[in-house]
Write a protein that holds these residues in place. Structure first.
Motif, PDB file in Angstrom:
ATOM      1  N   VAL B 168       4.573  -6.590  11.346  1.00 20.50           N
ATOM      2  CA  VAL B 168       3.439  -5.903  10.720  1.00 20.50           C
ATOM      3  C   VAL B 168       3.569  -6.024   9.203  1.00 20.50           C
ATOM      4  CG1 VAL B 168       2.336  -3.652  10.401  1.00 20.50           C
ATOM      5  CG2 VAL B 168       3.255  -4.292  12.634  1.00 20.50           C
ATOM      6  N   VAL B 169       2.426  -6.160   8.497  1.00 24.25           N
ATOM      7  CA  VAL B 169       2.413  -6.258   7.036  1.00 24.25           C
ATOM      8  C   VAL B 169       1.856  -4.960   6.462  1.00 24.25           C
ATOM      9  CG1 VAL B 169       1.540  -7.559   5.061  1.00 24.25           C
ATOM     10  CG2 VAL B 169       2.012  -8.735   7.215  1.00 24.25           C
ATOM     11  N   ILE B 170       2.609  -4.384   5.519  1.00 23.22           N
ATOM     12  CA  ILE B 170       2.237  -3.077   4.959  1.00 23.22           C
ATOM     13  C   ILE B 170       2.216  -3.175   3.442  1.00 23.22           C
ATOM     14  CG2 ILE B 170       3.121  -0.709   4.614  1.00 23.22           C
ATOM     15  CD1 ILE B 170       4.234  -0.950   7.530  1.00 23.22           C
ATOM     16  N   VAL B 171       1.243  -2.504   2.810  1.00 25.14           N
ATOM     17  CA  VAL B 171       1.236  -2.424   1.348  1.00 25.14           C
ATOM     18  C   VAL B 171       1.338  -0.947   0.967  1.00 25.14           C
ATOM     19  CG1 VAL B 171      -1.285  -2.376   1.091  1.00 25.14           C
ATOM     20  CG2 VAL B 171       0.115  -3.275  -0.763  1.00 25.14           C
ATOM     21  N   SER B 172       2.068  -0.667  -0.132  1.00 19.76           N
ATOM     22  CA  SER B 172       2.404   0.728  -0.439  1.00 19.76           C
ATOM     23  C   SER B 172       1.277   1.483  -1.141  1.00 19.76           C
ATOM     24  CB  SER B 172       3.683   0.788  -1.274  1.00 19.76           C
ATOM     25  OG  SER B 172       3.443   0.231  -2.554  1.00 19.76           O
ATOM     26  N   GLY B 173       0.170   0.799  -1.478  1.00 21.93           N
ATOM     27  CA  GLY B 173      -0.951   1.502  -2.113  1.00 21.93           C
ATOM     28  C   GLY B 173      -2.004   0.526  -2.583  1.00 21.93           C
ATOM     29  N   VAL B 287       8.220   3.109   8.785  1.00 20.86           N
ATOM     30  CA  VAL B 287       8.054   2.560   7.433  1.00 20.86           C
ATOM     31  C   VAL B 287       6.934   3.302   6.706  1.00 20.86           C
ATOM     32  CG1 VAL B 287       7.319   0.530   6.116  1.00 20.86           C
ATOM     33  CG2 VAL B 287       8.998   0.282   7.959  1.00 20.86           C
ATOM     34  N   LEU B 288       5.803   3.461   7.390  1.00 21.30           N
ATOM     35  CA  LEU B 288       4.667   4.154   6.766  1.00 21.30           C
ATOM     36  C   LEU B 288       5.043   5.588   6.403  1.00 21.30           C
ATOM     37  CD1 LEU B 288       1.662   2.864   8.923  1.00 21.30           C
ATOM     38  CD2 LEU B 288       2.041   2.442   6.484  1.00 21.30           C
ATOM     39  N   ALA B 289       5.770   6.256   7.294  1.00 19.99           N
ATOM     40  CA  ALA B 289       6.154   7.648   7.023  1.00 19.99           C
ATOM     41  C   ALA B 289       7.074   7.716   5.812  1.00 19.99           C
ATOM     42  CB  ALA B 289       6.825   8.250   8.257  1.00 19.99           C
ATOM     43  N   ALA B 290       8.044   6.789   5.731  1.00 16.35           N
ATOM     44  CA  ALA B 290       8.990   6.809   4.608  1.00 16.35           C
ATOM     45  C   ALA B 290       8.261   6.540   3.295  1.00 16.35           C
ATOM     46  CB  ALA B 290      10.090   5.763   4.832  1.00 16.35           C
ATOM     47  N   LEU B 291       7.314   5.597   3.300  1.00 16.91           N
ATOM     48  CA  LEU B 291       6.571   5.290   2.072  1.00 16.91           C
ATOM     49  C   LEU B 291       5.698   6.470   1.672  1.00 16.91           C
ATOM     50  CD1 LEU B 291       5.426   1.637   2.856  1.00 16.91           C
ATOM     51  CD2 LEU B 291       7.137   2.305   1.162  1.00 16.91           C
ATOM     52  N   ARG B 292       4.994   7.035   2.641  1.00 15.55           N
ATOM     53  CA  ARG B 292       4.034   8.110   2.332  1.00 15.55           C
ATOM     54  C   ARG B 292       4.736   9.379   1.872  1.00 15.55           C
ATOM     55  NH1 ARG B 292       0.275   6.811   7.541  1.00 15.55           N
ATOM     56  NH2 ARG B 292      -0.842   5.038   6.618  1.00 15.55           N
ATOM     57  N   ALA B 293       6.037   9.506   2.174  1.00 12.20           N
ATOM     58  CA  ALA B 293       6.781  10.688   1.720  1.00 12.20           C
ATOM     59  C   ALA B 293       7.020  10.628   0.215  1.00 12.20           C
ATOM     60  CB  ALA B 293       8.103  10.782   2.470  1.00 12.20           C
ATOM     61  N   ASP B 294       6.799   9.446  -0.386  1.00  3.07           N
ATOM     62  CA  ASP B 294       7.040   9.276  -1.821  1.00  3.07           C
ATOM     63  C   ASP B 294       5.690   9.308  -2.545  1.00  3.07           C
ATOM     64  OD1 ASP B 294       9.509   7.880  -3.598  1.00  3.07           O
ATOM     65  OD2 ASP B 294       7.457   7.648  -4.408  1.00  3.07           O
ATOM     66  N   GLU B 299      -0.532   6.161  -0.467  1.00  7.10           N
ATOM     67  CA  GLU B 299      -1.675   5.452   0.127  1.00  7.10           C
ATOM     68  C   GLU B 299      -1.237   4.225   0.929  1.00  7.10           C
ATOM     69  OE1 GLU B 299      -4.828   4.719  -2.819  1.00  7.10           O
ATOM     70  OE2 GLU B 299      -3.895   6.319  -3.990  1.00  7.10           O
ATOM     71  N   ALA B 300       0.030   4.219   1.366  1.00 13.19           N
ATOM     72  CA  ALA B 300       0.547   3.062   2.109  1.00 13.19           C
ATOM     73  C   ALA B 300      -0.270   2.822   3.374  1.00 13.19           C
ATOM     74  CB  ALA B 300       2.009   3.298   2.472  1.00 13.19           C
ATOM     75  N   ARG B 301      -0.517   1.539   3.649  1.00 10.46           N
ATOM     76  CA  ARG B 301      -1.313   1.188   4.841  1.00 10.46           C
ATOM     77  C   ARG B 301      -0.847  -0.123   5.442  1.00 10.46           C
ATOM     78  NH1 ARG B 301      -7.682   1.844   3.754  1.00 10.46           N
ATOM     79  NH2 ARG B 301      -7.798   1.397   5.967  1.00 10.46           N
ATOM     80  N   ALA B 302      -0.989  -0.220   6.762  1.00  8.26           N
ATOM     81  CA  ALA B 302      -0.779  -1.511   7.422  1.00  8.26           C
ATOM     82  C   ALA B 302      -2.027  -2.339   7.179  1.00  8.26           C
ATOM     83  CB  ALA B 302      -0.548  -1.311   8.904  1.00  8.26           C
ATOM     84  N   ILE B 303      -1.860  -3.571   6.688  1.00 11.95           N
ATOM     85  CA  ILE B 303      -3.034  -4.387   6.356  1.00 11.95           C
ATOM     86  C   ILE B 303      -3.138  -5.638   7.203  1.00 11.95           C
ATOM     87  CG2 ILE B 303      -3.194  -3.568   3.967  1.00 11.95           C
ATOM     88  CD1 ILE B 303      -1.868  -6.288   3.170  1.00 11.95           C
TER      89      ILE B 303
END
Lengths: 352, 338
Positions: B168-173, B287-294, B299-303
């Motif tokens: 999966v590809v994720i961007v942090s915002g 991964v999304l949970a860890a990013l969104r905690a910061d 605004e992290a999302r799987a793209i």
């Protein structure tokens, strides 16, 4: 109507027409949008899009560019231009290379920015490269009107062009069949949809003034196909939120005050009568063609093997050019159509 | 009369008394730490591990100050983020300042203060440095080089060649903020909406992400060339296809508007505070949970996802429902003409 339903309607209309249909988008922004939104991948194989001579950088002739470079090399001169122009290879070199070698070349967003620069640097000649269609012309006209008698060091090297005569020239040439025009949105804001009416009358070719979003283009294509299915040839406006039949009268008045119709040389199309705008004699002190008449530029040549001319007429797809993706890439462009962000070759390279 | 020390003179770089005055009055009090204060020829450090990451980068951004940041903050964050993306904890920076004569000393001070703030935020220390002055050319120039050392984390490998089909590809915002903010400041474009650079140090967020999910496959900061260049790096190095969905990619409305006006593709515009992450599908939620905690990853999302074919390509499913290739951008971002 959503995108899927629109595509469905395009399929049905294409079936009703019962033969392959070729539509030309004359504006570079349409070319880019068609690729960028993935619209081309949604059309049935019977409906193809041809890219026309709508990228202003691409249609600017090498002779003009060579002259611009020669002027930029004059001591005490600053040449200003829209961004893409600086990378286009002329006969010997480009403005970008000339800049690296010491010429003063600056990227600007408008003629009025250049006028400001001229006011701030009264001891040097500041020369704006006037390229582009009806959208950029009013800005140049306003700058020239402001400059007359007040900013003597402001000059314009003019290669402004107008769109409708070029479209007619393509049809008159008869080199390829064009079943309909997707007419430019921004240009038509100024000139109005009336400017294309003679094309429908003389050539029976439908025209639809279209916006730039993917959905606008799908809707514009649907309107063209409907005309073809119903054997009509009219000017219609899809981009109703910005374009009216009569256009912007005030902008046209300013343009007419400063410019007059002229024959103009287009890369790939040659000289097209009444397709250009020349600076009126009253503004001659600011006309760089006359100010630097003494600069002799050797005869301009187009790069060997480059098919930009054919591409600009829609006669060849970039893939049919022997240099495409080989000798000619966005990093090392041979022809103008690979340089500009709106160039057809650049679009094919990036998105297909 | 103005004080003789209100602008940078060539003698500020001569190594004599003016140089030492500049150091003592502008730089050292701000970047205060015992290693730097020694002013030795080299910083002597002892590190807890010999597994190091080492990087260098030069910063030439114009204008020096732009909405959301400045060249100093950028010089710290850029280098810190390069270290973080290798899965290492940034520790020390070297700082080279090249000043053009005529530059205002107040501007130098402002940049150095910003460097100090960003270094504190990123939990790194500037332990060595150098200042040179060059003759005036265009005027107002200030260039920065930063080098950085980080301690590598054991058992973490975030190289761009690690992506596999099914990932999966994720961007942090949101993407494109930095490039558009700088471009509008440079060109004096006054967009109605205020657009700020996202420049920020990501080492903290990435450290906590790797605590939670050490098996992250690839990390990349999509700086120059934007998301398009970073995704192509991954597709090529891993010999896979990266497929992304236009509608899933976060782009601020005002950035989208500015890009459409200037003729840019938001996917190709630089970011300075965003991370691109590839992970196994099973790790997506963690991964999304860890990013969104910061705060930097809210605004992290799987793209998108990774597939086998066509190898080396990045494909975009457009909002219209079509598909197109996303290529590596070329050359400088230039404003379009109509």
């Amino acid at each position: 109507m959503n995108g899927k339903q629109q595509v469905e309607e395009i399929r049905e209309l294409s079936d009703r027409i019962g033969r392959p249909v070729r539509l030309m988008e004359v504006c570079g922004t349409h070319t880019m949008s068609a690729f960028r939104t993935g619209l081309r991948s949604l059309l049935p194989p019977e409906v193809s899009l041809l890219s026309g001579p709508g990228c202003p950088v691409c249609v600017t002739s090498n002779a003009f560019l060579d002259r611009a470079i020669a002027i930029a090399r004059r001591p005490g001169t600053i040449v200003t231009t829209f961004g893409d122009m600086i990378r286009v290879p002329g006969t010997e070199t480009s403005l970008e290379r000339a800049r690296a070698e010491g010429a003063q070349v600056r990227v600007v967003y408008s003629a009025l920015d250049t006028l400001k620069l001229a006011r701030a640097n009264p001891r040097v000649d500041v020369v704006f490269l006037g390229v582009g269609f009806e959208t950029t012309v009013p800005g140049t006209a306003l700058a020239l009107r402001d400059a007359i008698d007040r900013v003597p060091n402001f000059r314009v090297l003019c290669a402004h062009k107008t769109m409708p005569q070029a479209m007619a020239a393509l049809l008159r040439g008869g080199e390829l069949r064009i079943d309909g025009f997707i007419c430019p949105g921004h240009v038509s804001v100024i000139i109005g949809s009336q400017a294309y009416e003679f094309i429908c009358r003389e050539f029976k070719t439908p025209c639809v003034v279209t916006g730039f979003e993917g959905r606008d283009m799908l809707a514009g294509i649907t309107m063209l196909l409907r005309q073809l299915a119903e054997s009509r040839a009219e000017v219609e406006i899809q981009y109703t939120r910005a374009v009216r039949r009569e256009g912007n009268a005030r902008a046209r008045t300013v343009v007419e005050e400063v410019f007059e119709e002229s024959d103009e040389t287009w890369r790939g199309l040659g000289i097209i009568p009444r397709s250009g705008l020349a600076i009126r004699p009253r503004f001659r002190a600011h006309d760089a063609f006359f100010c630097y008449e003494e600069i002799k530029v050797p005869e301009s040549k187009d790069p060997r093997g480059c098919a930009c001319g054919d591409v600009l007429r829609g006669a060849k797809s970039p893939r049919e050019c022997l240099l495409f993706r080989k000798k000619c890439t966005p990093d090392h462009p041979v022809g103008a159509c690979m340089v500009s962000s709106e160039g057809t070759c650049a679009a094919y390279y990036r998105y297909e | 009369m103005k004080s003789a020390d209100d602008i940078i003179l060539l003698s500020h770089g001569g190594g004599g008394t003016r140089t030492s005055e500049l150091l003592k009055s502008v730089i050292l009090p701000v970047l205060d730490n015992p290693v730097l204060a020694k002013l030795d020829d080299a910083a002597c450090l002892s590190l807890p591990s010999s597994e190091l990451a080492f990087t260098t980068d030069s910063y030439v951004v114009k204008p020096l100050f732009f909405p959301g940041g400045d060249i100093g903050r950028l010089a710290v964050c850029g280098t810190v983020n390069d270290l973080a993306m290798q899965g290492s904890k940034p520790r020390y920076l070297g700082l080279g300042l090249i000043l053009e004569e005529g530059l205002r000393v107040a501007d130098v001070r402002r940049v150095v203060e910003s460097i100090a703030r960003a270094a504190k935020e990123a939990e790194v220390e500037v332990v060595t440095g150098d200042t040179k002055v060059v003759e005036r050319s265009a005027g107002g120039g200030l260039f920065i080089n930063t080098s950085g050392i980080g301690i590598r984390r054991a058992g973490v490998d975030t190289h761009v060649s690690n992506a596999r089909p099914g990932d999966v590809v994720i961007v942090s915002g949101s993407v494109g903020d930095h490039g558009v903010a700088v471009m509008s400041a440079r060109e004096g474009l006054n967009f109605q909406a205020h657009i700020e650079s996202d420049v920020a140090p990501l080492a903290g967020m990435i450290g906590r992400l790797l605590d939670a999910v050490p098996g992250v496959r690839c990390l990349r900061d999509p700086t120059r060339g934007g998301l398009a260049a970073a995704l192509n790096d991954i597709a090529r190095a891993s010999s896979v296809c990266v497929r992304i969905r236009e509608q899933a990619i976060p782009v601020r409305e005002e950035v989208r508007g500015a890009c459409s006006l200037l003729g840019f593709d938001p996917l190709e515009v630089a970011n300075e505070g965003k991370a691109l992450i590839v992970c196994g599908a099973a790790d997506e939620e963690r991964v999304l949970a860890a990013l969104r905690a910061d705060p930097l990853g809210g605004e992290a999302r799987a793209i998108g996802c990774v597939t086998a074919d066509p190898r080396g390509r990045v494909l975009l499913e457009t909002a219209l429902g079509g598909e197109r290739m996303v290529d590596v951008p070329t050359g400088e971002n230039l404003p379009r003409i109509c």
